[in-house]
Enzyme design. Structure first.
Site, PDB file in Angstrom:
ATOM      1  N   ASP A  43       0.852  -1.188   0.000  1.00  0.00           N
ATOM      2  CA  ASP A  43       0.000   0.000   0.000  1.00  0.00           C
ATOM      3  C   ASP A  43       0.887   1.238   0.000  1.00  0.00           C
ATOM      4  OD1 ASP A  43      -1.947   1.910   0.410  1.00  0.00           O
ATOM      5  OD2 ASP A  43      -2.145   1.493   2.564  1.00  0.00           O
ATOM      6  N   ASP A  47      -4.195   3.803   2.771  1.00  0.00           N
ATOM      7  CA  ASP A  47      -5.626   3.490   2.931  1.00  0.00           C
ATOM      8  C   ASP A  47      -5.849   2.026   3.302  1.00  0.00           C
ATOM      9  OD1 ASP A  47      -5.133   2.150   0.581  1.00  0.00           O
ATOM     10  OD2 ASP A  47      -6.683   3.163  -0.599  1.00  0.00           O
ATOM     11  N   ASP A  51      -1.766  -1.179  -3.824  1.00  0.00           N
ATOM     12  CA  ASP A  51      -2.082  -0.404  -5.035  1.00  0.00           C
ATOM     13  C   ASP A  51      -0.928  -0.465  -6.031  1.00  0.00           C
ATOM     14  OD1 ASP A  51      -0.213   1.409  -3.903  1.00  0.00           O
ATOM     15  OD2 ASP A  51      -1.818   2.331  -2.724  1.00  0.00           O
ATOM     16  N   ASP A 120      -5.278 -10.399 -15.771  1.00  0.00           N
ATOM     17  CA  ASP A 120      -6.427 -11.288 -15.633  1.00  0.00           C
ATOM     18  C   ASP A 120      -7.526 -10.788 -16.567  1.00  0.00           C
ATOM     19  OD1 ASP A 120      -7.940 -13.322 -14.124  1.00  0.00           O
ATOM     20  OD2 ASP A 120      -6.538 -12.820 -12.513  1.00  0.00           O
ATOM     21  N   ASP A 222      -9.933 -15.958 -16.784  1.00  0.00           N
ATOM     22  CA  ASP A 222     -10.621 -16.380 -15.565  1.00  0.00           C
ATOM     23  C   ASP A 222     -11.859 -17.219 -15.896  1.00  0.00           C
ATOM     24  OD1 ASP A 222     -11.088 -15.985 -12.609  1.00  0.00           O
ATOM     25  OD2 ASP A 222     -12.974 -15.214 -13.391  1.00  0.00           O
ATOM     26  N   GLU A 276      -7.757 -20.562 -16.874  1.00  0.00           N
ATOM     27  CA  GLU A 276      -8.013 -21.160 -15.568  1.00  0.00           C
ATOM     28  C   GLU A 276      -8.915 -22.357 -15.821  1.00  0.00           C
ATOM     29  OE1 GLU A 276      -9.874 -20.168 -11.202  1.00  0.00           O
ATOM     30  OE2 GLU A 276     -10.881 -19.395 -12.960  1.00  0.00           O
ATOM     31  N   HIS A 342      -4.186 -17.219  -5.378  1.00  0.00           N
ATOM     32  CA  HIS A 342      -5.058 -16.405  -4.517  1.00  0.00           C
ATOM     33  C   HIS A 342      -6.354 -17.132  -4.152  1.00  0.00           C
ATOM     34  CE1 HIS A 342      -6.682 -16.112  -8.458  1.00  0.00           C
ATOM     35  NE2 HIS A 342      -7.786 -15.571  -7.975  1.00  0.00           N
ATOM     36  N   ASP A 343      -6.611 -18.275  -4.770  1.00  0.00           N
ATOM     37  CA  ASP A 343      -7.825 -19.042  -4.439  1.00  0.00           C
ATOM     38  C   ASP A 343      -7.527 -20.177  -3.473  1.00  0.00           C
ATOM     39  OD1 ASP A 343      -9.541 -17.539  -6.002  1.00  0.00           O
ATOM     40  OD2 ASP A 343      -9.151 -18.731  -7.797  1.00  0.00           O
TER      41      ASP A 343
HETATM   42  C1  NOJ Z   1     -11.639 -17.616 -10.381  1.00  0.00           C
HETATM   43  C2  NOJ Z   1     -10.821 -16.605  -9.655  1.00  0.00           C
HETATM   44  O1  NOJ Z   1      -9.500 -17.104  -9.537  1.00  0.00           O
HETATM   45  C3  NOJ Z   1     -11.486 -16.382  -8.331  1.00  0.00           C
HETATM   46  O2  NOJ Z   1     -10.705 -15.622  -7.457  1.00  0.00           O
HETATM   47  C4  NOJ Z   1     -12.816 -15.729  -8.585  1.00  0.00           C
HETATM   48  O3  NOJ Z   1     -13.510 -15.606  -7.367  1.00  0.00           O
HETATM   49  C5  NOJ Z   1     -13.662 -16.552  -9.558  1.00  0.00           C
HETATM   50  N1  NOJ Z   1     -12.908 -17.036 -10.681  1.00  0.00           N
HETATM   51  C6  NOJ Z   1     -14.769 -15.715 -10.105  1.00  0.00           C
HETATM   52  O4  NOJ Z   1     -14.261 -14.767 -10.986  1.00  0.00           O
END
Ligand code: NOJ
Length: 568
Positions: A43, A47, A51, A120, A222, A276, A342-343
């Site tokens: 950051d 905030d 960023d 993305d 995505d 993905e 990140h998932d």
């Molecule tokens: C896959 C993304 O990696 C995830 O973070 C997102 O929540 C879903 N697609 C929906 O876009």
């Protein structure tokens, strides 16, 4: 004279490029991708939200990692229902993240350092706050109506569709304005776009050109395997939702859409493309990425990353999955290798052991795996420090909309929310989204404000500044492995052979290319384990390892990783 010289140089470059390409070599196969979750990276304005200026301030750090490509999670305008995966304007930058001029500086700064940028592309759905959707829902005759999927209520209830993120898991949302339901595979604020509509496809291709013309180097598509739908919306058999991927994945015309995208956009730029999801079978995956298909460069399959469970996982299963995928792509097509993003929760907490005694070793061992397999490695920010799960205790600590909705769903069902939370401690994707730990100052040096999600309290011990000073840190080990991969084409293109298949502690394999042969041995357990590769290792040169002292031939210490040279 100069012109002749530059023609000659261009000719040489072209010759080199031709030779490389005729051998199937491509920059995106040789690249190491570092994934940045912008909200949590750095950051710059206090905030509490990461960023673009924050990323710019860390470009030297990224360069020193030695990686070639940065994949940035979505940075487009968004109301942030799903942290940017709900785009309200595809040609603008999210206010939290900065401005288009920050973006231009970011690209410039990356390119000056020889780093490419992959963005993305979120086009299975948009935000419900996108102008297209506002128009679409305004009347049944609006020209944007067919940009989305609508089911008029007078037809009765729409056939059931499962939503991954909806609080009731119902993918149809009734909208009284036009007495119709719209489809949303993800949250209510993420209506699915209608790819059957050629106008919508044209819009997406124009958006892609807009960013490619700005100089970006690739797209991560995505949820793309879901974009094609059978718009007659047939009734699915009972229980389909347990296997929804089978019903949603690779729908009708998906390959036509991808070939059109390739023709219209991808083939005109030197960009990489990665989907993905890789469909429901090896055949699906090949059809997405094989060189003669003219669709995408690669996909990432979920099977490997899904192996880790709260109760642990079987190394034999892990080996079987990665070996099967490797052999299916040994001759054509290309894949990605990753164990976290990140998932997912943190790499070391899911696949290694994040207790203090083993965190460092197991994190390095997993890094060795990712950087010595065939396929383009995707490595998630913070894993190079061995960052761990925070394991939030209270629902109030979580920020992920999908988790919060699921919690409410479970609560409404009177399910065991304690058990739900205990699972979330291990698996929630918020574990992977806590701020990057830069140093031991307040909030790990991520922000001077209040972070949007709590910093992992272990930042005082695990942070980049500390690891910079320690030659044996996870960070410096990661850099060493990056260098090794970059100097060893065998690790990129080499044939993969699994050894000692039945060993449930040690994963051993060779990589072989043009006479060069390397042996990789990884102990996935927290106890010393024997290896039975049948290869006499005592005389082999150790290229790298994660212990400071020499190894004992035939035995691997807890989470030991070794890369050995069998032949030059
Ligand atoms: C896959 C993304 O990696 C995830 O973070 C997102 O929540 C879903 N697609 C929906 O876009």
């Amino acid at each position: 004279m100069l012109a002749v010289l530059s023609l000659f140089i261009m000719g040489c470059h072209k010759h080199k490029k031709d030779v490389a390409e005729s051998a199937g070599r491509k920059w995106w196969k040789e690249a190491i991708v570092y994934q940045i979750y912008p909200r949590s990276f750095k950051d710059s304005d206090g905030d509490g939200i990461g960023d673009l200026k924050g990323i710019i301030s860390k470009l030297d750090y990224i360069q020193r990692l030695g990686v070639d490509v940065v994949w940035l999670n979505p940075i487009y305008s968004s109301p942030n229902d799903d942290n940017g995966y709900d785009v309200s304007d595809y040609r603008n930058i999210m206010k939290d993240f900065g401005t288009m001029s920050d973006f231009d500086s970011l690209v410039k700064g990356m390119h000056e350092r020889g780093i490419k940028l992959v963005m993305d592309l979120v086009v299975n759905h948009s935000s419900d706050e996108h102008e297209w959707f506002k128009q679409s829902r305004s009347s049944r005759t609006n020209p944007y109506r067919d940009y989305y999927h609508w089911w008029n209520a007078e037809r009765g209830n729409p056939p059931a569709r499962y939503s991954l993120f909806d609080i009731n898991h119902d993918a149809w949302r009734y909208d009284s304005l036009t007495n119709a339901y719209y489809l949303h595979y993800f949250s209510r604020k993420q209506p699915d776009l209608n790819w059957e509509n050629p106008k919508l496809r044209r819009e997406v291709f124009d958006i892609m050109k807009f960013w490619a013309d700005k100089g970006i180097d690739g797209f991560r598509l995505d949820a793309f395997q879901f974009v094609a739908k059978d718009t007659s919306f047939p009734v699915f058999p009972e229980g389909y939702e347990k296997h929804f991927q089978l019903y949603y994945g690779i729908g009708p015309h998906l390959h036509d859409y991808l070939q059109e995208m390739n023709r219209e956009v991808l083939s005109h730029y030197d960009v990489m493309s990665v989907a993905e999801g890789a469909g429901n079978s090896m055949r699906d995956a090949h059809m997405l990425v094989d060189s003669d298909r003219n669709e995408l460069n690669m996909a990432y399959a979920f099977e490997g990353v899904d192996i880790a469970k709260p109760e642990g996982y079987s190394l034999l299963h892990f080996k079987e999955v990665f070996s099967r995928w490797d052999s299916a792509f040994a001759n054509d097509g290309w894949l990605s290798i990753y164990l976290a993003n990140h998932d997912q929760a943190r790499l070391v907490s899911r696949f290694g052991d994040d207790h203090p005694a083993f965190r460092d070793l197991s994190s390095k061992m997993l890094t060795t795996f990712i950087l010595t397999m065939r396929g383009t490695p995707y490595y998630y920010n913070g894993d190079e420090l061995g960052m761990t799960n925070t394991g939030f205790d209270k629902i109030q600590d979580y920020r992920d909309m999908s988790l919060l909705n699921e919690y409410r769903y479970q609560k409404n069902k009177h399910a065991d929310t304690i058990q739900f939370l205990s699972k979330a401690r291990f698996a929630s994707r918020d574990n992977g989204r806590t701020p990057f730990q830069w140093d031991s100052t307040a909030n790990g040096g991520f922000t001077t404000g209040t972070p949007w999600i709590a910093v992992n309290p272990n930042y005082k011990i695990i942070n980049a500044a500390e690891e910079e000073t320690d030659p044996n840190s996870c960070l410096n080990y990661f850099r060493k492995l990056v260098k090794l991969r970059k100097s060893e084409p065998a690790l990129i293109y080499g044939k993969y052979t699994l050894l000692d298949k039945a060993n449930d502690s040690v994963y051993s394999y060779t990589r072989e290319w043009n006479g060069r042969k390397l042996l990789i041995m990884l102990n996935f357990k927290n106890q010393t384990a024997a290896e039975y590769t049948g290869i006499e290792v005592s005389h082999l040169k150790v290229l790298t390892g994660n212990y400071p002292t020499p190894s004992v031939p035939g035995r691997l210490r807890p989470f030991e990783a070794l890369v050995l040279e069998i032949s030059k």
